[in-house]
Design a protein around this motif. Structure first.
Motif, PDB file in Angstrom:
ATOM      1  N   THR A 138       0.967  -0.994  -0.106  1.00 19.99           N
ATOM      2  CA  THR A 138      -0.023   0.118  -0.008  1.00 19.99           C
ATOM      3  C   THR A 138       0.902   1.226   0.051  1.00 19.99           C
ATOM      4  O   THR A 138       1.898   1.562   0.707  1.00 19.99           O
ATOM      5  CB  THR A 138      -0.978   0.062   1.200  1.00 19.99           C
TER       6      THR A 138
ATOM      7  N   ASP B 155      -5.876  -5.831 -11.835  1.00 17.59           N
ATOM      8  CA  ASP B 155      -4.677  -5.208 -11.312  1.00 17.59           C
ATOM      9  C   ASP B 155      -3.306  -5.718 -11.970  1.00 17.59           C
ATOM     10  O   ASP B 155      -2.359  -5.126 -11.228  1.00 17.59           O
ATOM     11  CB  ASP B 155      -4.603  -5.505  -9.909  1.00 17.59           C
TER      12      ASP B 155
ATOM     13  N   ARG C 253      -1.006   2.090  -9.435  1.00 20.50           N
ATOM     14  CA  ARG C 253      -0.912   2.052  -7.812  1.00 20.50           C
ATOM     15  C   ARG C 253      -2.113   1.322  -7.244  1.00 20.50           C
ATOM     16  O   ARG C 253      -2.030   0.564  -6.259  1.00 20.50           O
ATOM     17  CB  ARG C 253      -1.208   3.530  -7.504  1.00 20.50           C
ATOM     18  N   HIS C 254      -3.334   1.393  -8.083  1.00 19.02           N
ATOM     19  CA  HIS C 254      -4.746   0.658  -7.353  1.00 19.02           C
ATOM     20  C   HIS C 254      -5.076  -0.130  -8.415  1.00 19.02           C
ATOM     21  O   HIS C 254      -5.374   0.190  -9.472  1.00 19.02           O
ATOM     22  CB  HIS C 254      -5.560   1.812  -7.149  1.00 19.02           C
TER      23      HIS C 254
ATOM     24  N   HIS D 199      -8.117  -1.656 -10.882  1.00 19.81           N
ATOM     25  CA  HIS D 199      -8.942  -0.788 -11.460  1.00 19.81           C
ATOM     26  C   HIS D 199     -10.322  -1.967 -11.432  1.00 19.81           C
ATOM     27  O   HIS D 199     -10.381  -2.901 -11.827  1.00 19.81           O
ATOM     28  CB  HIS D 199      -8.838  -0.717 -13.130  1.00 19.81           C
TER      29      HIS D 199
END
Length: 289
Positions: free
Chosen positions: A174, A252, A194-195, A197
């Motif tokens: 994270t 991801d 980063r995150h 989807h």
């Protein structure tokens, strides 16, 4: 037919043993290597015969393919075929580069990853400079772990400015906003990694113009959705191609979410989707923070 294929055969052996790699590595036996070679040669023969189609091919082996002669030969041969628009492979770049003299540099491309602790930095950088000198299309990337930050900064400073340095968000890590900003300074496209989807119910090109193929020829929409669409070699997959929404909650991995129609990445990587090379004019050289 205009089709992108992600090919992953049975090869699983790798000359690296990265602790953060999500793929289970093993030593392939001689029999397993023979099976992988036979599967790859069958796939290459199929691709070569599809002269009425327009194909783009990305090889995504579990292990390292370019240390095997049959992968180097296959990429070179396919790159010279007029109906193959692009042929690319994910690689740690541990192989020699002289084989590229036999390939068409307009068609072949490499998606290279630097793994600190697995190879000396200067050796990897020398290989990159050899690729640049040969006119080979390539991108270079690194996993965005805190201990890799200085390596990434050094790469960005030493690579030619036109070479895209990408950063993959580390699986299970994270990022604080401050950390993410630091990586974004090196790779302006890091926010896409980063995150995960959200993808459930959203339109995706996989299963329509993009498919995944394994060593037996089983066709699936992508590496992450296991539903079979048929077989490549008997042509049964063709009837199953068509627009379809993603059945997964999130996507991801870059080789998956790059094909989501809700993201602008086909424009961002126009002409370089498979090798992860952004289009000209897209800002990719970060500040090196």
């Amino acid at each position: 037919m205009d089709l992108t294929l992600l090919y992953r055969g049975p090869l699983a052996s790798c000359d690296y043993d990265c602790p953060y790699c999500p793929f289970a590595k093993r030593r392939d036996s001689r029999e397993q290597l023979r099976a992988d070679r036979a599967a790859l040669e069958r796939f290459a023969a199929w691709a070569a015969a599809q002269t009425g189609d327009r194909l783009r091919i990305l090889f995504t082996p579990w292990g390292e393919g370019l240390v095997r002669s049959w992968y180097r030969r296959t990429l070179s041969e396919l790159s010279r075929l007029p109906h193959i628009e692009r042929v690319a492979i994910q690689t740690n770049l541990s192989c020699r580069t002289d084989w590229l003299a036999e390939a068409d540099p307009e068609t072949l491309a490499l998606w290279c990853t630097y793994h600190p602790g697995q190879t000396p930095y200067d050796r990897f950088l020398t290989k990159c400079r050899e690729l640049d000198g040969r006119g080979t299309r390539f991108s270079v990337g690194i996993v965005g772990l805190p201990e890799h930050r200085e390596h990434a900064r050094r790469l960005r400073a030493d690579l030619p400015p036109q070479v895209y340095l990408w950063v993959n968000a580390a699986e299970g890590h994270t990022y604080t906003d401050e950390e993410a900003d630091g990586w974004t300074a090196l790779d302006p496209l890091f926010p896409y990694s980063r995150h995960p989807h959200p993808s459930a119910g959203l339109p995706c090109r996989t299963g329509e113009t993009v498919i995944s193929v394994d060593g037996d020829g089983t066709v699936r929409r992508c590496h992450f959705v296991k539903t079979d669409l048929g077989n490549l070699y008997d042509g049964s997959y063709r009837a199953a191609l068509g627009p379809r929404a993603c059945p997964l909650a999130v996507c991801d991995c870059h080789i998956g979410y790059v094909h989501l129609e809700t993201l602008p990445l086909y424009d961002v990587f126009a002409g370089g989707v498979l090798e992860r090379i952004p289009a000209a004019g897209v800002r990719t050289a970060g500040a090196g923070a």
